[in-house]
Design a protein around this motif. Structure first.
Motif, PDB file in Angstrom:
ATOM      1  N   UNK A 191       0.854  -1.177   0.000  1.00  0.00           N
ATOM      2  CA  UNK A 191       0.000   0.000   0.000  1.00  0.00           C
ATOM      3  C   UNK A 191       0.896   1.236   0.000  1.00  0.00           C
ATOM      4  N   UNK A 231       0.826   8.764   3.964  1.00  0.00           N
ATOM      5  CA  UNK A 231       0.408   8.326   5.290  1.00  0.00           C
ATOM      6  C   UNK A 231       1.248   9.021   6.348  1.00  0.00           C
ATOM      7  N   UNK A 243     -12.181  -2.660  21.220  1.00  0.00           N
ATOM      8  CA  UNK A 243     -10.718  -2.609  21.378  1.00  0.00           C
ATOM      9  C   UNK A 243     -10.002  -3.227  20.192  1.00  0.00           C
ATOM     10  N   UNK A 244     -10.764  -3.677  19.212  1.00  0.00           N
ATOM     11  CA  UNK A 244     -10.168  -4.068  17.935  1.00  0.00           C
ATOM     12  C   UNK A 244     -11.239  -3.795  16.897  1.00  0.00           C
ATOM     13  N   UNK A 285      -8.763   0.385  10.116  1.00  0.00           N
ATOM     14  CA  UNK A 285      -8.028  -0.776  10.605  1.00  0.00           C
ATOM     15  C   UNK A 285      -7.701  -0.529  12.077  1.00  0.00           C
ATOM     16  N   UNK A 300      -5.701  -2.730  15.080  1.00  0.00           N
ATOM     17  CA  UNK A 300      -5.074  -3.914  15.669  1.00  0.00           C
ATOM     18  C   UNK A 300      -5.029  -3.688  17.168  1.00  0.00           C
ATOM     19  N   UNK A 301      -5.624  -4.595  17.909  1.00  0.00           N
ATOM     20  CA  UNK A 301      -5.780  -4.419  19.349  1.00  0.00           C
ATOM     21  C   UNK A 301      -4.494  -3.988  20.015  1.00  0.00           C
ATOM     22  N   UNK A 302      -4.566  -2.883  20.755  1.00  0.00           N
ATOM     23  CA  UNK A 302      -3.432  -2.403  21.554  1.00  0.00           C
ATOM     24  C   UNK A 302      -2.185  -2.052  20.755  1.00  0.00           C
ATOM     25  N   UNK A 303      -2.226  -2.163  19.432  1.00  0.00           N
ATOM     26  CA  UNK A 303      -1.030  -1.812  18.671  1.00  0.00           C
ATOM     27  C   UNK A 303      -1.207  -0.502  17.904  1.00  0.00           C
ATOM     28  N   UNK A 304      -2.222  -0.452  17.077  1.00  0.00           N
ATOM     29  CA  UNK A 304      -2.429   0.773  16.313  1.00  0.00           C
ATOM     30  C   UNK A 304      -3.862   0.860  15.826  1.00  0.00           C
ATOM     31  N   UNK A 321      -5.849   2.710  12.407  1.00  0.00           N
ATOM     32  CA  UNK A 321      -5.598   3.413  11.159  1.00  0.00           C
ATOM     33  C   UNK A 321      -6.881   4.075  10.669  1.00  0.00           C
ATOM     34  N   UNK A 348      -3.962   8.874   4.887  1.00  0.00           N
ATOM     35  CA  UNK A 348      -4.095   7.858   5.920  1.00  0.00           C
ATOM     36  C   UNK A 348      -3.364   8.292   7.188  1.00  0.00           C
ATOM     37  N   UNK A 393      -2.244   6.877  10.979  1.00  0.00           N
ATOM     38  CA  UNK A 393      -2.180   5.740  11.888  1.00  0.00           C
ATOM     39  C   UNK A 393      -1.733   6.246  13.249  1.00  0.00           C
ATOM     40  N   UNK A 452      -0.174   4.888  16.588  1.00  0.00           N
ATOM     41  CA  UNK A 452       0.411   3.705  17.245  1.00  0.00           C
ATOM     42  C   UNK A 452       0.438   3.957  18.731  1.00  0.00           C
TER      43      UNK A 452
END
Lengths: 603, 372, 505
Positions: free
Chosen positions: A33, A37, A254-255, A273, A275-279, A281, A298, A300, A302
């Motif tokens: 992609x 961003x 949370x996700x 997007x 991702x639980x506890x990570x980031x 988007x 975009x 994100x 984190x």
């Protein structure tokens, strides 16, 4: 030999394959992609798209919700209140009774194509005022004891919005159901008593049609909205109960939520997007028609709690913008990173020492002379020089007012009136003289502070050493549970902590100083202060508001209530591939103008 | 692949004297040493002092202990003995040169330790004093964990190994339960619970959960020793269980105990460091080496002296204790003997060959003579 | 067998039950989960406190609360966190990354630890042994977070800086070459003449490879190439044969070589036709296919030693397939490294994946690798230290036994003695250590996750303890406890299969 023949055949096969493939390196779609961003590091994970519940009200959520839920107003980086007319307008129709009219613009739209309209605002009112809640309902009484779940045995006819609203502030004062205009685009609210911070009472709503879809099972957007308006105007407890339950918990995730509906956005970005506890988007919201169309496709965010890790991630190009908890080491480390810009400024929190006037551990500060003596030996300048100046540089400034942020309107006036400048440097002789006058020798001061906060531990060490010169015996009342101990009678003599300003409203001033105020932890009482607070809460005149706060500052210092030390510094560092980043002292700090950010190629 | 060195590995010997009194033909180790009659303590001491790394480690450890306790003084409970170092670890001083260390070992005009050899921290406290205080605390934690865990380990291991049966079952199942809980996990919970009550109590708490492997090892040792003839002899002569445990078996397992205890101590100092890092160890205003590093980890690029000096002390203490444990194991375990150098081997082998040759010729001569 | 496993599982369940009980009480009594609410300035503070204490059953005394919790767990419900999140959900998110990290680290640590341990045992009291011993103790004495922070600074940031212009300077080349020469010399050993020869060859080869890498900018666009694959495949064929049957078994060697040849022949077809549509099932299928084909080749060529030959060829096939897969990753490396979201800085310091990267199977694989690399190294370094010590001690013990003497006296070759008689028996005690090591590894993972910002179970645990929140802490403990029990069981079974004296019944 047989084996040799096999070998030859295999070799021939290999050679053939070699020739056939033409010895070229293979090339195919990498599937990467490659849109523009930006990645921002934040210290806590997102967990709710409804920042108005007592559960979801956290900076980590509000930052993201700011991008997906457009509102009537926002704070810029001055900080000053700004209006977003592309979402709607707020008009003061009358001061008595206080009447406010909210009108939505045509450009206010949800990302699924539905317009933002009166149904959304009406539901927000129902939630933030709790006026339609079942009276005297105790939510906890219906909690399932086995699992603690909120919904299973929850009565279906009980309305309970978990917004934490109280009937004496904000929309809580609007008891009557607001009036919806004929075009369904505006709502008029009438307050039952004057409320100075009416401008801040309501901002962006949640999508009422999505809530109705899940709560009432109505698929069609317009029908769903009509049902919401119906339920609220007719006080239909059964429908409202379902709506309130969905409003309370439907937007907590949370996700990536299973239901894409929950991601519907009225702001410039849309969650794509998580991702639980990570980031998490967000991509630019194509349906957005307001004035804050973003440049970057975009964003994100984190989740990186550790400041050092955030700085290393910035150095390694994994994130583009960081705003970690500021320390001198961190700033110095950031300075070594190439191709980044570091902005240091002040945040919305100020550090201060409060003295327990009554109910203290040793009774030291019942005497105003002893209080004044102690304030004279709080090494404010030394604390600033050693702990703050290395972060903010030579421009480091003491905070000289309880009520004003440095640089805000009224701050300079307050400095002059209160005479706090005399307390900058330690005055050992003056303190000794005052103690002698009070007839006290080596008074004991147990100082409460957050023992798990390195900066406060350092401040304690400096105060202890400095106060000892005047004969004060400062002992360690530091605790990790300092917050719970605040205001506990007999637990300590003085406290060192920070107050955070989250808004420019003035209704939050009173509770800190009025007799019995919920944030008045030092049992301070002064009828003059009480009268001023009372006036402040009902005064719509901006100049008068400032005058009152200046007077309050002077009274507080004259009574030696305590002393302010510094404004918490805030460091924003971002990659030079970005332009337009500038942080605001108030939430949502660095995110406030994310639509102005642009990616510029460094090379 | 060549296996020369392991081929001439000495045969594992027996640690205890022969019971039945039959003289065993023992030519001794090939290098001909260790043949004089020495007490076990003497042998162990001798072997230990031959382990160069262990001896160096012991010297370094003693130096660190003496340095840390003499420099900033002894402060236990109400007792305060001042040290020779001028600064206290809590006194803020004016920050000089951003707190850079003044230690300079390059010969020249600036040679010497200067006023702040390890530098100063953010508010001007002397890092040398802080590190010394941290080392004191870490060493204290190490020793307390060592004592507590060794004590419990001995009690559990001895009882279950000596009495066997249901006592053994109960105690060992309990040991299994405790062993399932990783040290860091239980440490974090205990640290969170009592970490702010001081380092000594934290150490006791940690010690209560780090005796498990020790107990298992001691149990194994007791299980095998209790079957030995000298224990039978003691029992037959009417010795009580207590006497057998304390006078006969325990002294014979002292090697295993010492080694395990040192390793538990090394693990304890690292465990405390890790706990402090995640915020469950010793809490400010008290300090330990782990706490200093975790408080200043952001400084590791900018003011590396605050980060590196405590790190150097942790690593040296842990390294020393590990090497001492290794040395003790070699000293107590006759099979893990330090090999003589290849040259010594060659010399010994040639001596042996010479002796064998002489013996052979002598007996051949004798045989010849008989014939004659 | 089944009854043995059942009995072990039953005992393990009892142990876990008691351990969870102790843990639950410890956590419950370690503080007050309502403390952060006392600090709250929310106007409805009282209601919040009541809601939370109802949610967590705080009105029930901890001893009874444990049984409430246990009842939930038996029904697959781990309860709620103090924030009101379902622990099941949080755990599902967290467990995967931690198990990935711990498993990868454990396997690498075992492989390297055993190799290093055995190599030092075979070269006891050599310079190599002393250096490794010292390093092992040093790593053993290093705080893991210290290593992790340094790894980030030098393994990621500095290495990525270097990757921007991957040149190897002359002094570095000389230094690395000499180091490699010394290492090979000490490992292979032998009489002085052979040692010097080894040293010379290893030094020259390393220097040549480094110069080659430097001149071709290999690190910017890494690849093995068909020549490299061919060389590796043939090397693997010889090595596997040498260890498994010895090179004198000609037929076995030919089988392995033919298998290697097939692998090399498939180089281009695989890269152009198969690899672009790769997926996990396909990869696993291909790996199995490779082993089967290798086994068949070995079987048909093996002659009198069919079984040994089939085994040798199958292992060779697996290795060659592995090299091919590695080449697959390398082909996509530069596309990955130069992607806009990577920006030429491939080695990551934070998290377990690059957000919204996109990319095919290979790109995703590389992304996982670049994120897993440093945390794994940090844990592995410390685990290797203890494992290699145990492996060394165990191997020394075994090599001193009478049966090894007997085997040597029979005139068996060094390889046979070490591999067949020594290694097998030395592995037995090491197995138990591996099982006990898992606890230390989990502890290391908690710290490493903290430093590298992995949102795994370590985070869950640390936050749980901090906010006196028994449910997530217990979930963490239960998962790690089960993991430990599982590893213990596996160790017991391996133990039994390795040691003929033990019968599982």
């Amino acid at each position: 030999m047989k084996i040799a023949r096999y070998g030859a055949a295999i070799a021939a096969l290999g050679a053939g394959a070699l020739v056939l493939s033409g010895c070229s390196a293979p090339a195919a779609e990498s599937g990467l992609d490659e849109g523009t961003s930006v990645t921002v590091a934040w210290n806590q994970a997102f967990f709710s798209a409804n920042g108005n519940t007592s559960y979801g009200n956290a900076t980590a959520n509000n930052n993201i919700n700011y991008l997906t839920q457009a509102g009537f107003w926002y704070y810029d980086n001055t900080p000053e209140l700004q209006w977003d007319e592309s979402f709607g307008t707020v008009e003061l129709e009358s001061e008595d009774p206080l009447t406010v009219k909210y009108t939505l613009a045509d450009t206010a739209k949800w990302s699924d194509g539905e317009p933002v309209d009166a149904a959304d605002l009406l539901l927000s009112w129902a939630a933030l005022s709790k006026s339609l809640d079942t009276p005297d309902f105790d939510a906890t009484a219906f909690t399932d004891q086995e699992t603690g779940e909120f919904t299973d045995e929850f009565p279906t006819d009980v309305v309970y919005f978990d917004s934490g609203a109280t009937p004496d502030s904000g929309l809580g004062l609007v008891h009557d159901t607001p009036e919806v205009s004929d075009d369904g685009k505006s709502v008029t609210m009438v307050y039952s008593q004057p409320y100075v911070d009416w401008q801040l009472a309501l901002n962006g709503p949640l999508p009422a049609h999505i809530i109705a879809k899940h709560a009432l099972g109505i698929e069609d957007g317009d029908e769903a909205k009509a049902a919401v308006i119906d339920a609220i105007e007719n006080d239909d407890a059964e429908a409202l109960a379902k709506l309130s339950a969905d409003w309370n918990s439907g937007f907590n995730y949370t996700s990536m939520p299973e239901d894409e509906d929950r991601l519907v956005s009225s702001g410039p970005y849309l969650i794509t997007d998580f991702a639980a506890d990570e980031y998490i988007t967000l991509k630019a919201n194509e349906a957005y028609e307001g004035k804050f169309a973003p440049h970057i496709e975009e964003v994100t965010v984190r989740f990186i709690p550790d400041p050092l890790a955030a700085a290393q991630a910035l150095a390694n190009g994994e994130v583009d913008v960081i705003q970690p908890q500021a320390t001198a080491d961190l700033v110095e480390q950031l300075e070594d990173i190439e191709d980044i810009t570091i902005n240091t400024g002040v945040g919305g929190t100020y550090e201060h020492v409060d003295l327990q006037i009554d109910q203290s551990k040793n009774g030291t500060f019942a005497d105003p002379l002893v209080r004044e003596a102690f304030l004279k030996v709080v090494p404010r300048q030394e604390i600033l020089d050693k702990l703050i100046a290395p972060i903010t540089g030579d421009g480091a400034e003491l905070r000289g007012s309880f009520n004003f942020v440095p640089g805000a309107e009224g701050y300079d006036e307050s400095l002059e009136t209160s005479g706090i400048a005399d307390y900058a440097e330690v005055d050992v002789e003056g303190a000794k003289a005052l103690l002698a006058e009070a007839g006290v020798t080596s008074p004991e001061v147990c100082l409460l502070y957050a023992s798990n906060n390195p900066r406060r531990v350092n401040e304690f060490a400096l105060i202890q050493a400095s106060a000892a010169q005047a004969g004060f015996n400062v002992t360690d009342c530091g605790s990790e549970e300092w917050g719970g101990l605040l205001g506990t009678p007999g637990a300590y003599d003085a406290s060192l902590f920070g107050w955070q300003s989250t808004s420019l409203g003035v209704s939050s001033v009173g509770p800190n100083y009025e007799t019995g105020g919920i944030n008045n932890m030092s049992f301070y009482s002064n009828p003059e202060v009480d009268a001023l607070v009372q006036e402040l809460n009902t005064s719509f005149d901006h100049d008068r508001q400032i005058e009152i706060q200046v007077e309050l500052d002077k009274l507080l210092l004259d009574d030696a209530f305590g002393i302010t030390i510094f404004q918490h510094p805030e460091v924003t560092a971002f990659s030079n591939t970005l332009s337009g980043v500038s942080s605001s002292p108030l939430a949502p700090t660095v995110f406030w103008n994310i639509w102005d950010w642009e990616v510029v190629e460094a090379e | 692949m060549s296996l020369n060195s392991s081929i001439i590995e000495p045969i594992p010997g027996e640690p205890t004297p022969d019971i039945d009194g039959t003289p065993v033909e023992d030519r001794g180790p090939i290098d001909g040493r260790d043949t004089k009659g020495l007490s076990q303590g003497q042998i162990v001491r001798k072997r230990f002092f031959r382990h160069r790394a262990a001896v160096i480690s012991l010297a370094v450890l003693v130096f660190v202990i003496v340095l840390s306790y003499s420099s900033v003084g002894l402060h236990v409970g109400g007792l305060h003995l001042a040290g020779w170092w001028p600064w206290h670890w809590t006194t803020p001083l004016p920050v000089v040169d951003r707190g850079h260390p003044t230690l300079n070992l390059v010969p020249g005009p600036d040679f010497g330790i200067g006023p702040h050899p390890f530098g100063q921290d953010e508010i001007g406290r002397d890092v040398f004093a802080i590190v010394m205080r941290g080392a004191q605390q870490s060493i204290m934690i190490m020793v307390i964990v060592g004592i507590v865990s060794t004590f419990i380990g001995i009690v559990f291991g001895a009882l279950s190994g000596y009495y066997r049966g249901w006592v053994d079952s109960v105690l060992m199942r309990f040991t299994d339960v405790i062993i399932t809980i990783p040290f860091l996990v239980v440490g974090a919970v205990i640290g969170n619970m009592i970490g702010n009550l001081g380092a000594a109590l934290l150490a006791v708490g940690l010690g209560l959960f780090s005796w498990t492997s020790l107990a298992r090892i001691i149990r194994g040792e007791f299980l095998s020793l209790r079957e030995r003839e000298f224990v039978d002899a003691a029992r037959l002569s009417g010795a009580s269980d207590r006497r057998i445990i304390f006078k006969h078996i325990l002294p014979n397992s002292i090697g295993v105990i010492t080694v395990s205890a040192t390793l538990a101590m090394a693990a304890a100092i690292l465990g405390e460091t890790a706990l402090s890092y995640i915020g469950f160890g010793v809490k400010p205003p008290d300090t330990s080496l782990g706490t200093i590093i975790s408080e200043n980890q952001a400084a590791f690029n900018t003011r590396p002296w605050i980060f590196w000096w405590p790190g150097v002390f942790i690593v040296s203490i842990a390294l020393c204790v590990n090497f001492i444990g290794d040395g003790l194991r070699d000293a107590f375990d006759p099979r893990q003997k330090k090999m003589p150098s290849a040259r010594a081997f060659a010399r010994a082998a040639s001596r042996q060959a010479l002796r064998d040759h002489r013996a052979a010729t002598k007996s051949a001569k004798a045989a010849n003579g008989a014939k004659v | 067998m089944a009854s043995f496993i059942l009995r072990r599982l039953f005992a393990a369940a009892l142990v876990l039950f008691a351990a969870t009980f102790i843990m639950y009480l410890l956590v419950a009594y370690s503080g007050d989960p309502l403390k952060e609410l006392y600090e709250s300035q929310a106007p409805n503070k009282e209601a919040l406190i009541e809601a939370r204490s109802d949610l967590l059953n705080l009105d029930v005394p901890p001893i009874l609360r444990y049984f409430l919790w246990l009842g939930g767990v038996v029904h697959g419900d781990f309860g709620y966190t103090v924030q009101g999140l379902s622990v099941n959900e949080v755990l599902a998110n967290a467990a995967a990354s931690t198990i990935q990290l711990v498993t990868a680290a454990e396997i690498i640590a075992i492989v390297i630890g055993l190799i290093v341990g055995i190599a030092t045992a075979l070269r006891q009291y050599s310079g190599f042994d002393y250096s490794i011993t010292f390093l092992a103790f040093l790593f053993f004495s290093l705080p893991v977070f210290w290593v992790a922070v340094l790894l980030k600074q030098y393994g990621a940031i500095a290495f990525n800086d270097w990757l921007a212009e991957p040149t190897i300077s002359v002094p570095v080349t000389i230094g690395l070459a000499l180091l490699s020469g010394f290492l090979w010399m000490s490992i292979l050993g032998g009489p002085p003449k052979r040692r010097w020869l080894t040293f010379g060859v290893a030094t020259a080869a390393t220097a040549a490879i480094l110069v080659f890498f430097d001149l071709t900018q290999w690190f910017a666009t890494p690849s093995i190439g068909i020549v490299g694959v061919a060389a590796t495949a043939v090397g693997a064929a010889f090595l596997v044969t040498a260890v498994s049957t010895g090179l004198r078994q000609r037929r076995t060697l030919y089988g392995a070589l033919i298998t290697a040849g097939i692998g090399v022949a498939l180089y281009y077809p695989m890269l152009t036709l198969v690899f672009p549509m790769m997926s996990w099932p396909l990869l696993i299928a291909l790996a199995i296919l490779a082993v089967v084909v290798g086994g068949l080749v070995g079987w048909f060529i093996g002659g009198n030693h069919r079984a040994a030959s089939a085994r040798t060829s199958a292992i060779t096939a697996f290795l060659v397939a592995g090299v091919l897969a590695l080449e697959g990753y390398l082909v996509w490396w530069s596309a990955y490294a130069n992607a806009s979201r990577i920006g030429g800085r491939p080695i990551a310091t934070v998290g377990s994946q690059t957000p919204s990267l996109g990319g095919n199977f290979w790109i995703q694989g590389i992304d996982t690798f670049t994120h897993l690399l440093l945390p794994t190294i940090a844990i592995v370094l410390i685990s290797i230290a203890s494992l290699s010590r145990y492996a060394r001690a165990s191997m020394l013990e075994v090599l001193g036994q009478d049966y090894i003497r007997t085997a040597k006296a029979k005139g068996l070759s060094g390889r046979t003695v070490v591999v067949r008689h020594g290694l097998r028996n030395a592995l037995i005690p090491v197995m138990t250590i591996i099982a006990m090591d898992i606890g230390a590894l989990i502890g290391g993972a908690v710290i490493t996750e903290q430093v590298f910002g992995w949102k795994g179970m370590g985070q869950l645990f640390v936050q749980g303890v901090r906010s006196v929140d028994p449910n997530p802490v217990m979930a963490f403990f239960l998962v790690t406890g089960i993991l430990a029990v599982l590893f213990n069981l596996i160790a017991d079974l391996l133990y039994a299969s390795l040691d003929p004296r033990i019968r599982v019944s």
